[in-house]
Each structure stands twice: as C-alpha cells, then as structure tokens.
Design a protein around this motif. Structure first.
Motif, PDB file in Angstrom:
ATOM      1  N   ARG A  57      11.369   9.611  -1.631  1.00 55.42           N
ATOM      2  CA  ARG A  57      12.010  10.543  -0.347  1.00 55.42           C
ATOM      3  C   ARG A  57      11.396  11.826  -0.324  1.00 55.42           C
ATOM      4  O   ARG A  57      11.320  12.324   0.604  1.00 55.42           O
ATOM      5  N   ALA A  58      11.381  12.629  -1.352  1.00 54.72           N
ATOM      6  CA  ALA A  58      11.086  13.958  -1.299  1.00 54.72           C
ATOM      7  C   ALA A  58       9.632  14.083  -1.033  1.00 54.72           C
ATOM      8  O   ALA A  58       9.258  15.428  -0.746  1.00 54.72           O
ATOM      9  N   SER A  59       8.848  13.281  -1.024  1.00 54.12           N
ATOM     10  CA  SER A  59       7.279  13.336  -0.808  1.00 54.12           C
ATOM     11  C   SER A  59       6.760  12.903   0.621  1.00 54.12           C
ATOM     12  O   SER A  59       7.243  11.937   1.162  1.00 54.12           O
ATOM     13  N   SER A  60       5.877  13.734   1.202  1.00 59.15           N
ATOM     14  CA  SER A  60       5.470  13.505   2.461  1.00 59.15           C
ATOM     15  C   SER A  60       3.933  12.588   2.238  1.00 59.15           C
ATOM     16  O   SER A  60       3.463  12.067   3.103  1.00 59.15           O
ATOM     17  N   ASP A  61       3.569  12.756   1.115  1.00 58.54           N
ATOM     18  CA  ASP A  61       2.234  11.953   0.783  1.00 58.54           C
ATOM     19  C   ASP A  61       2.111  11.399  -0.388  1.00 58.54           C
ATOM     20  O   ASP A  61       2.214  10.175  -0.760  1.00 58.54           O
ATOM     21  N   LEU A  62       2.018  12.059  -1.483  1.00 58.47           N
ATOM     22  CA  LEU A  62       1.604  11.413  -2.883  1.00 58.47           C
ATOM     23  C   LEU A  62       2.997  11.293  -3.941  1.00 58.47           C
ATOM     24  O   LEU A  62       3.579  12.372  -3.909  1.00 58.47           O
ATOM     25  N   VAL A  63       2.930  10.298  -4.773  1.00 58.10           N
ATOM     26  CA  VAL A  63       3.819  10.339  -6.052  1.00 58.10           C
ATOM     27  C   VAL A  63       2.845   9.911  -7.109  1.00 58.10           C
ATOM     28  O   VAL A  63       2.192   9.221  -6.911  1.00 58.10           O
ATOM     29  N   ALA A  64       3.104  10.650  -8.194  1.00 61.65           N
ATOM     30  CA  ALA A  64       2.495  10.462  -9.497  1.00 61.65           C
ATOM     31  C   ALA A  64       3.343  10.279 -10.582  1.00 61.65           C
ATOM     32  O   ALA A  64       4.277  11.075 -10.675  1.00 61.65           O
ATOM     33  N   VAL A 110      -2.658   8.710 -28.235  1.00 59.89           N
ATOM     34  CA  VAL A 110      -1.583   8.336 -27.384  1.00 59.89           C
ATOM     35  C   VAL A 110      -2.030   7.770 -26.220  1.00 59.89           C
ATOM     36  O   VAL A 110      -2.630   8.810 -25.692  1.00 59.89           O
ATOM     37  N   PRO A 111      -1.931   6.508 -25.959  1.00 61.28           N
ATOM     38  CA  PRO A 111      -2.601   6.076 -24.512  1.00 61.28           C
ATOM     39  C   PRO A 111      -1.480   6.455 -23.498  1.00 61.28           C
ATOM     40  O   PRO A 111      -0.249   6.284 -23.751  1.00 61.28           O
ATOM     41  N   PHE A 112      -2.084   7.010 -22.671  1.00 58.53           N
ATOM     42  CA  PHE A 112      -1.044   7.187 -21.323  1.00 58.53           C
ATOM     43  C   PHE A 112      -1.724   6.837 -20.108  1.00 58.53           C
ATOM     44  O   PHE A 112      -2.826   6.897 -19.870  1.00 58.53           O
ATOM     45  N   PHE A 113      -1.098   6.651 -19.164  1.00 58.89           N
ATOM     46  CA  PHE A 113      -1.549   6.204 -17.814  1.00 58.89           C
ATOM     47  C   PHE A 113      -1.047   6.907 -16.739  1.00 58.89           C
ATOM     48  O   PHE A 113       0.218   7.299 -16.612  1.00 58.89           O
ATOM     49  N   VAL A 114      -1.973   7.052 -15.848  1.00 61.36           N
ATOM     50  CA  VAL A 114      -1.682   7.938 -14.496  1.00 61.36           C
ATOM     51  C   VAL A 114      -1.471   7.080 -13.290  1.00 61.36           C
ATOM     52  O   VAL A 114      -2.581   6.333 -13.136  1.00 61.36           O
ATOM     53  N   THR A 115      -0.383   7.062 -12.839  1.00 62.61           N
ATOM     54  CA  THR A 115      -0.146   5.978 -11.531  1.00 62.61           C
ATOM     55  C   THR A 115       0.100   7.053 -10.331  1.00 62.61           C
ATOM     56  O   THR A 115       0.899   7.748 -10.535  1.00 62.61           O
ATOM     57  N   VAL A 116      -0.551   6.575  -9.318  1.00 64.08           N
ATOM     58  CA  VAL A 116      -0.346   7.381  -8.000  1.00 64.08           C
ATOM     59  C   VAL A 116      -0.206   6.345  -6.976  1.00 64.08           C
ATOM     60  O   VAL A 116      -0.841   5.257  -6.984  1.00 64.08           O
ATOM     61  N   GLY A 117       0.702   6.701  -6.286  1.00 70.05           N
ATOM     62  CA  GLY A 117       1.112   5.632  -4.757  1.00 70.05           C
ATOM     63  C   GLY A 117       1.125   6.769  -3.758  1.00 70.05           C
ATOM     64  O   GLY A 117       1.302   7.946  -4.037  1.00 70.05           O
ATOM     65  N   ARG A 118       0.845   6.366  -2.649  1.00 71.37           N
ATOM     66  CA  ARG A 118       1.069   7.093  -1.321  1.00 71.37           C
ATOM     67  C   ARG A 118       2.462   6.751  -0.479  1.00 71.37           C
ATOM     68  O   ARG A 118       2.681   5.313  -0.527  1.00 71.37           O
ATOM     69  N   VAL A 119       3.077   7.691  -0.046  1.00 74.68           N
ATOM     70  CA  VAL A 119       4.142   7.295   0.903  1.00 74.68           C
ATOM     71  C   VAL A 119       3.637   6.748   2.359  1.00 74.68           C
ATOM     72  O   VAL A 119       2.782   7.134   2.856  1.00 74.68           O
ATOM     73  N   PRO A 120       4.181   5.424   2.754  1.00 74.83           N
ATOM     74  CA  PRO A 120       3.642   4.821   3.887  1.00 74.83           C
ATOM     75  C   PRO A 120       3.864   5.647   5.074  1.00 74.83           C
ATOM     76  O   PRO A 120       4.853   6.151   5.272  1.00 74.83           O
ATOM     77  N   THR A 121       2.826   5.839   6.004  1.00 81.30           N
ATOM     78  CA  THR A 121       3.076   6.739   7.251  1.00 81.30           C
ATOM     79  C   THR A 121       3.661   5.828   8.141  1.00 81.30           C
ATOM     80  O   THR A 121       4.020   6.454   9.290  1.00 81.30           O
ATOM     81  N   GLY A 122       3.599   4.382   8.144  1.00 78.35           N
ATOM     82  CA  GLY A 122       3.888   3.695   9.276  1.00 78.35           C
ATOM     83  C   GLY A 122       2.972   3.169  10.126  1.00 78.35           C
ATOM     84  O   GLY A 122       3.073   2.303  10.888  1.00 78.35           O
ATOM     85  N   GLU A 123       1.684   4.082   9.887  1.00 76.99           N
ATOM     86  CA  GLU A 123       0.642   3.528  10.725  1.00 76.99           C
ATOM     87  C   GLU A 123      -0.577   3.038   9.855  1.00 76.99           C
ATOM     88  O   GLU A 123      -1.198   3.405   9.150  1.00 76.99           O
ATOM     89  N   GLY A 124      -0.368   1.754  10.135  1.00 83.02           N
ATOM     90  CA  GLY A 124      -1.464   0.741   9.353  1.00 83.02           C
ATOM     91  C   GLY A 124      -0.836   0.454   7.939  1.00 83.02           C
ATOM     92  O   GLY A 124      -1.519  -0.347   6.968  1.00 83.02           O
ATOM     93  N   ASP A 125       0.181   1.001   7.469  1.00 92.66           N
ATOM     94  CA  ASP A 125       0.717   0.851   6.028  1.00 92.66           C
ATOM     95  C   ASP A 125       1.640   0.155   6.387  1.00 92.66           C
ATOM     96  O   ASP A 125       2.650  -0.104   6.941  1.00 92.66           O
ATOM     97  N   SER A 126       1.672  -0.919   5.164  1.00 97.46           N
ATOM     98  CA  SER A 126       2.732  -2.031   5.061  1.00 97.46           C
ATOM     99  C   SER A 126       3.101  -2.099   3.723  1.00 97.46           C
ATOM    100  O   SER A 126       2.170  -2.061   2.727  1.00 97.46           O
ATOM    101  N   ALA A 127       4.388  -2.136   3.060  1.00 99.78           N
ATOM    102  CA  ALA A 127       4.862  -2.259   1.789  1.00 99.78           C
ATOM    103  C   ALA A 127       4.305  -3.366   1.266  1.00 99.78           C
ATOM    104  O   ALA A 127       4.175  -4.513   2.258  1.00 99.78           O
TER     105      ALA A 127
END
Ligand SMILES: C[S@@+](CC[C@H](N)C(=O)[O-])C[C@H]1O[C@@H](n2cnc3c(N)ncnc32)[C@H](O)[C@@H]1O
Length: 280
Positions: free
Chosen positions: A118-125, A257-274
């Motif tokens: 909700r708070a991001s216009s682009d990336l969440v990580a 210590v194994p750690f994972f970086v997960t990144v996703g993008r906020v859908p823009t509605g143009e060509g993105d679908s959940a």
C-alpha cells in the motif's frame, strides 16, 4: 513480543553489508530510489546502508515500534516511531519499502507485506534469515553441538516463523508481481587476533547470559527445566574453554546465517496481473 537490544543488533549485524559486499541489494535498484522506508529498522544498520547507496537527495526513513532502538538510528536516516502494520504514510508515498529480519518476528507477516505494498509505488523487498539453517563450526567441539541443541528448541519455542527466509509466496499472495528471491550467506568469523567484540562474545558464553535471555523460549520449545539447567552447565563450561583457547590464540569459529532477499513490484495495472489471476 521479542525485544532486541542495541548490543545484540550490533553484534549480529557485524560485517553485514560492508562496502564491497552489497551485491545482494542489487535488485533493490537503490541508485534509482527517491523515498525509501526501512520498516522494523532497529538501530538503522540497513537504513544507513540504504542512505549511502541511494542518491544524495533521496529520503530514507527508518520506522520501528521501539523508541530505544530508534534513538540509535544515525543521520541522515529519519527515524519514525510506527507499527509495521499501519505505516504513517499516504498510499504509494515511497518507491521502496524494505525490511530486514522483521517478517520473522511478526505473527502475521502477510499483513505487513500488504501494508508495504500500500505504501509503495514501485518496489517492496524483504531481507529475512532462515534461523533453522544457521551453522556453526568451532575449534571448541562442544560449541557446535550445544548451539545446535539450543537453536532447535528456540525455533520450536518462538511463536513466529523464524525460519521464513525466502518469502516469494507471501509476496505473490499480497498481490506483488515480478517476484524474485535469492539466497545469500552472512558469514561471521572469529579468529586471531581477536577484537573487542570477540572477547565480549566469549565472556557472554562463559556466563551463559544470552542463553539465560532465551530460557522461556527454550522451555516453550519443549526443553524441560532440568534439560535447560544441564545445557546451561555445559554451555558455561564450553564458554570457559573458548576463553582459554582465546588466551592461547587457538580459538576459531565460523557462523553462517543464510538469508534471502525477496523483491516484488507493485502492479501498475498496465500489463501486470496478480499471479493468482494468471493461475501461476
Ligand atoms: C531482529 S530486529 C531487526 C532490526 C533491523 N531491521 C536489523 O536487521 O538490524 C526486529 C525489529 O523489528 C521491530 N519490530 C517488531 N515488530 C514490529 C512492529 N509490529 N512494528 C514495527 N517494528 C517492529 C523490533 O522493534 C526490532 O527493531
């Protein structure tokens, strides 16, 4: 609710994100960011790295619910007292919302990722460890066995999923797209010449102080009081062996210590679908 001391965060983050070792942050595209929120920032260890990797006019905000930790957040990071599930920012205010070792401490990590979206216009990580997969190699043989025993009961006793690590399913469930996740290792070594933090660490083992802090969790994880006392006894003996080996200059320890970086993008509605709507 687990609390963290500034000392604990200092000790466990040592060497993480040192300059020249920030390749894992590449998917966050930091050179292109203008408003970054580091949620559950603690003392701001990651926030200050974000501030140094983003453009000079970017704003980096560190948010946490613990005012004592926030007081340690260094300039130019802007500290804000806030709950991860209700960030005090307008929709799409940031272009990156990131957290490190926060989701593993939340009873409902999905609700947090939804709030980040909700708070991001682009990336969440999310940068999250898998605490069940931590390994310790030590020149004091008992250390490997005792830390493994404590870790097993700790993981069972903590009420949240401290083994989360990779979070792609959570990200997709929250509606993020183009989700990627990669494993990295944070390796901490102790070897001669020993620095102040290594000497402090050895003293902590000899007094079993960190084990004492975890007592209730270990009991919740199925360890009996007698088994805890036996572990504590062996732990202190092991700590004394570590101190002795350090005095002789023969002590070596390597923790991964194994750690994972997960990144996703906020859908823009143009060509993105959940992903769910694509059936993926
Ligand atoms: C393991 S520490 C990680 C701190 C920092 N991200 C780091 O990696 O050094 C977890 C942090 O999350 C914070 N935290 C836990 N639950 C929170 C919540 N609901 N809202 C905001 N902060 C929270 C704690 O106060 C603590 O600072």
């Amino acid at each position: 609710m687990r609390r963290f001391s500034a000392d604990y965060l200092d000790d466990t983050r040592r060497g993480m994100w040192s300059p020249g070792d920030r390749e894992a942050l590449a998917p966050l595209d930091l050179a292109e960011r203008s408003v970054v929120l580091d949620v559950g920032c603690g003392t701001g260890k990651l926030s200050s790295v974000l501030a140094s990797e983003t453009p000079a006019d970017a704003q980096v905000v560190g948010l946490d619910r613990d005012p004592a930790l926030l007081a340690e957040v260094p300039d130019p990071v802007h500290p804000v007292l806030a709950d991860a599930l209700s960030l005090p920012v307008a929709d799409a205010r940031a272009d990156l919302v990131v957290c490190q070792a926060l989701l593993i401490n939340l009873p409902d990590p999905l609700a947090a990722v939804e709030e980040f979206q909700r708070a991001s216009s682009d990336l969440v990580a999310a940068v999250e460890p898998d605490n069940a997969a931590v390994t310790v190699e030590s020149s004091v043989a008992a250390e490997e066995r005792l830390t493994a025993r404590a870790r097993e009961r700790f993981v069972d006793g903590v009420p949240t999923d401290v083994t989360l690590g990779a979070a792609p399913d959570l990200f997709r469930e929250a509606g993020l797209v183009d989700v990627e996740t990669r494993r990295h290792d944070h390796v901490r070594t102790v070897e001669p010449p020993y620095d102040e933090s290594a000497l402090e660490g050895a003293k902590r083992k000899a007094t079993a102080s960190r084990l004492d802090d975890q007592r209730e969790t270990l009991l919740d994880g199925g360890m009996s009081e007698d088994a805890f006392e036996a572990l504590r006894h062996e732990w202190r003996e092991m700590g004394r062996d570590v101190v002795e080996a350090m005095t002789a200059g023969t002590y070596r320890r390597r923790e991964t210590v194994p750690f994972f970086v997960t990144v996703g993008r906020v859908p823009t509605g143009e060509g993105d679908s959940a992903p769910d709507s694509r059936g993926a």
